[in-house]
Design a protein around this motif. Structure first.
Motif, PDB file in Angstrom:
ATOM      1  N   VAL A 131       0.658  -1.205   0.055  1.00 28.27           N
ATOM      2  CA  VAL A 131       0.214  -0.186   0.181  1.00 28.27           C
ATOM      3  C   VAL A 131       0.954   1.221  -0.093  1.00 28.27           C
ATOM      4  O   VAL A 131       0.753   2.269  -0.544  1.00 28.27           O
ATOM      5  CB  VAL A 131      -0.901  -0.010   1.265  1.00 28.27           C
ATOM      6  CG1 VAL A 131      -1.731   1.258   1.233  1.00 28.27           C
ATOM      7  CG2 VAL A 131      -1.849  -1.108   1.182  1.00 28.27           C
ATOM      8  N   ILE A 132       1.732   1.193   0.836  1.00 29.32           N
ATOM      9  CA  ILE A 132       2.603   2.451   0.913  1.00 29.32           C
ATOM     10  C   ILE A 132       3.390   2.712  -0.495  1.00 29.32           C
ATOM     11  O   ILE A 132       3.325   3.646  -1.054  1.00 29.32           O
ATOM     12  CB  ILE A 132       3.761   2.205   2.121  1.00 29.32           C
ATOM     13  CG1 ILE A 132       3.264   2.283   3.603  1.00 29.32           C
ATOM     14  CG2 ILE A 132       4.886   3.209   1.896  1.00 29.32           C
ATOM     15  CD1 ILE A 132       4.122   2.079   4.696  1.00 29.32           C
ATOM     16  N   LYS A 133       3.826   1.693  -0.974  1.00 28.11           N
ATOM     17  CA  LYS A 133       4.752   1.909  -2.282  1.00 28.11           C
ATOM     18  C   LYS A 133       3.391   2.116  -3.384  1.00 28.11           C
ATOM     19  O   LYS A 133       4.008   3.068  -4.323  1.00 28.11           O
ATOM     20  CB  LYS A 133       5.400   0.515  -2.464  1.00 28.11           C
ATOM     21  CG  LYS A 133       6.505   0.422  -1.765  1.00 28.11           C
ATOM     22  CD  LYS A 133       7.082  -1.106  -1.796  1.00 28.11           C
ATOM     23  CE  LYS A 133       8.106  -1.376  -0.883  1.00 28.11           C
ATOM     24  NZ  LYS A 133       8.549  -2.621  -0.683  1.00 28.11           N
ATOM     25  N   LEU A 134       2.599   1.555  -3.511  1.00 24.26           N
ATOM     26  CA  LEU A 134       1.655   1.920  -4.460  1.00 24.26           C
ATOM     27  C   LEU A 134       0.803   3.393  -4.190  1.00 24.26           C
ATOM     28  O   LEU A 134       0.774   4.048  -5.333  1.00 24.26           O
ATOM     29  CB  LEU A 134       0.300   0.939  -4.407  1.00 24.26           C
ATOM     30  CG  LEU A 134       0.733  -0.481  -5.101  1.00 24.26           C
ATOM     31  CD1 LEU A 134      -0.557  -1.267  -5.118  1.00 24.26           C
ATOM     32  CD2 LEU A 134       1.180  -0.183  -6.473  1.00 24.26           C
ATOM     33  N   HIS A 135       0.825   3.658  -3.035  1.00 21.27           N
ATOM     34  CA  HIS A 135       0.533   5.002  -2.582  1.00 21.27           C
ATOM     35  C   HIS A 135       1.282   6.217  -2.937  1.00 21.27           C
ATOM     36  O   HIS A 135       1.054   7.076  -3.710  1.00 21.27           O
ATOM     37  CB  HIS A 135       0.086   5.086  -1.201  1.00 21.27           C
ATOM     38  CG  HIS A 135      -0.586   6.530  -0.973  1.00 21.27           C
ATOM     39  ND1 HIS A 135       0.106   7.666  -0.728  1.00 21.27           N
ATOM     40  CD2 HIS A 135      -1.871   7.012  -0.933  1.00 21.27           C
ATOM     41  CE1 HIS A 135      -0.710   8.586  -0.509  1.00 21.27           C
ATOM     42  NE2 HIS A 135      -1.884   8.301  -0.678  1.00 21.27           N
ATOM     43  N   ALA A 136       2.508   5.817  -2.989  1.00 25.29           N
ATOM     44  CA  ALA A 136       3.474   6.717  -3.367  1.00 25.29           C
ATOM     45  C   ALA A 136       3.658   6.957  -4.989  1.00 25.29           C
ATOM     46  O   ALA A 136       3.991   7.797  -5.527  1.00 25.29           O
ATOM     47  CB  ALA A 136       4.992   6.287  -3.042  1.00 25.29           C
ATOM     48  N   LEU A 137       3.324   5.721  -5.863  1.00 28.17           N
ATOM     49  CA  LEU A 137       3.174   5.801  -7.020  1.00 28.17           C
ATOM     50  C   LEU A 137       1.982   6.272  -7.515  1.00 28.17           C
ATOM     51  O   LEU A 137       1.896   6.849  -8.441  1.00 28.17           O
ATOM     52  CB  LEU A 137       3.247   4.507  -7.508  1.00 28.17           C
ATOM     53  CG  LEU A 137       3.474   4.077  -9.031  1.00 28.17           C
ATOM     54  CD1 LEU A 137       4.895   4.653  -9.383  1.00 28.17           C
ATOM     55  CD2 LEU A 137       3.658   2.701  -9.333  1.00 28.17           C
ATOM     56  N   LEU A 138       0.862   5.997  -6.946  1.00 29.19           N
ATOM     57  CA  LEU A 138      -0.498   6.612  -7.635  1.00 29.19           C
ATOM     58  C   LEU A 138      -1.048   7.487  -6.629  1.00 29.19           C
ATOM     59  O   LEU A 138      -1.941   8.336  -7.447  1.00 29.19           O
ATOM     60  CB  LEU A 138      -1.478   5.235  -7.417  1.00 29.19           C
ATOM     61  CG  LEU A 138      -0.813   3.924  -8.298  1.00 29.19           C
ATOM     62  CD1 LEU A 138      -1.516   2.666  -7.937  1.00 29.19           C
ATOM     63  CD2 LEU A 138      -0.845   4.044  -9.711  1.00 29.19           C
TER      64      LEU A 138
END
Length: 296
Positions: free
Chosen positions: A80-87
């Motif tokens: 989630v953290i990584k995808l949030h950073a991305l998206l």
DNA sequence: AAGGTTTGCAACCGCGTGTGC
DNA sequence: AGCACACGCGGTTGCAAACCT
């Protein structure tokens, strides 16, 4: 109960607030039998005093058969953290990569836990592709393949679009991020050939090879089939909904739900009718619509 | 033990988008 | 092409439980 804003005038006369077990079962029964082609008409046809939006939300966030329940794993949180950073705050797209998790759930987890953690981990580093959510300057740099390694196929062909959107974004992502990304351990969710997300050697091509499943047409027969087999004591029921079945808490959703509702089990009258539930809360709302279920 | 505060999360709302006429 | 309807998304709210003093 009056959560949120004041009711709009068009919805006066409809039930609001927390769902009762009776309402839940009525909704489940109706959708199992008829599907949910038209949310607008569904509540009326199902005999629910709810608006279509409310029914849809309840189904998607709490009653869907393929939901995972319980706390997020560390792996899920990292994703989630990584995808949030991305998206950014594209919760539905993030949720598309976390099978069994809903956008609402992810949003809540982010706002309550992960936001702080993410800002603590890598202050000032993030230059993310998506609109860094909330203007949070501390969003960590995404690790693309690791972010996506726990992705698995969504629930069917109609669920692939968000994943494809993500792939589009991944394709636009900085190449160095892709080059340096290290694969995460295999996700607990990625158990089938439907694995869609990059990482673990799969990548975009693997995503593109997803079988074209007509979810709407097949899901209910699949569910019915699994229910039948489970009731026959068949422990080899496949993970057709792809929600991870590995945890002990992942019992079959319907039985589990009915247990929670106090509507299942050999000694029904001994089941608690109300009170705090671990997974689905029914704060003391009972007997409003008791009785005439639309089970058949 | 009681009262106050914080946290977690279910549910609602408004708006944007897609689709059919 | 324009309009209306329905759906889905993201933001926000407020209750209840957990925690603290």
């Amino acid at each position: 109960m009056g959560r949120g804003r004041a009711p709009c005038c068009a919805k006066v006369g409809l039930n609001r607030g927390s769902w009762t077990p009776q309402e839940d079962m009525r909704l489940i029964a109706y959708i199992q039998k008829h599907g949910h082609a038209n949310w607008r008409a569904l509540p009326r046809q199902a005999g629910l005093l709810r608006c279509g939006k409310s029914c849809r939300l309840r189904w998607i966030n709490y009653l869907r058969p393929d939901l995972r329940r319980g706390n997020f794993t560390a792996e899920e949180e990292a994703t989630v953290i990584k995808l949030h950073a991305l998206l950014g705050n594209k919760w539905s797209k993030i949720a598309a990569c976390l099978p069994g998790r809903t956008d609402n759930e992810i949003k809540n987890v982010w706002n309550t836990h992960l936001k702080k953690r993410a800002s603590e981990q890598k202050p000032g580093v993030g230059e993310s592709k998506g609109e860094a959510a909330d203007g949070d300057p501390d969003t960590p740099v995404p690790s693309l393949s690791s972010a996506s390694s726990s992705m698995t196929s969504s629930e069917g062909s109609n669920e692939l679009e968000p994943v494809m959107d993500i792939l589009d974004m991944l394709a636009d992502a900085p190449t160095e991020a892709l080059a340096t990304a290290a694969p995460m351990p295999t996700s607990s969710c990625s158990s089938s050939s439907l694995t869609t997300c990059a990482g673990g050697g799969g990548g975009v091509e693997e995503l593109l090879e997803l079988p074209d499943i007509d979810m709407d047409a097949d899901i209910w027969s699949i569910i019915d089939d699994d229910i039948a087999r489970l009731q026959q004591g068949d422990a080899t029921v496949p993970c057709t909904t792809k929600a991870s079945q590995e945890e002990e808490g992942n019992e079959w959703w319907l039985q589990d739900l009915e247990k929670e509702l106090g509507l299942w089990g050999p000694t029904e009258e001994s089941q608690p009718q109300a009170g705090p539930h671990d997974q689905i809360g029914y704060p003391g709302q009972l007997s409003e619509t008791e009785g005439d279920m639309v089970m058949e």
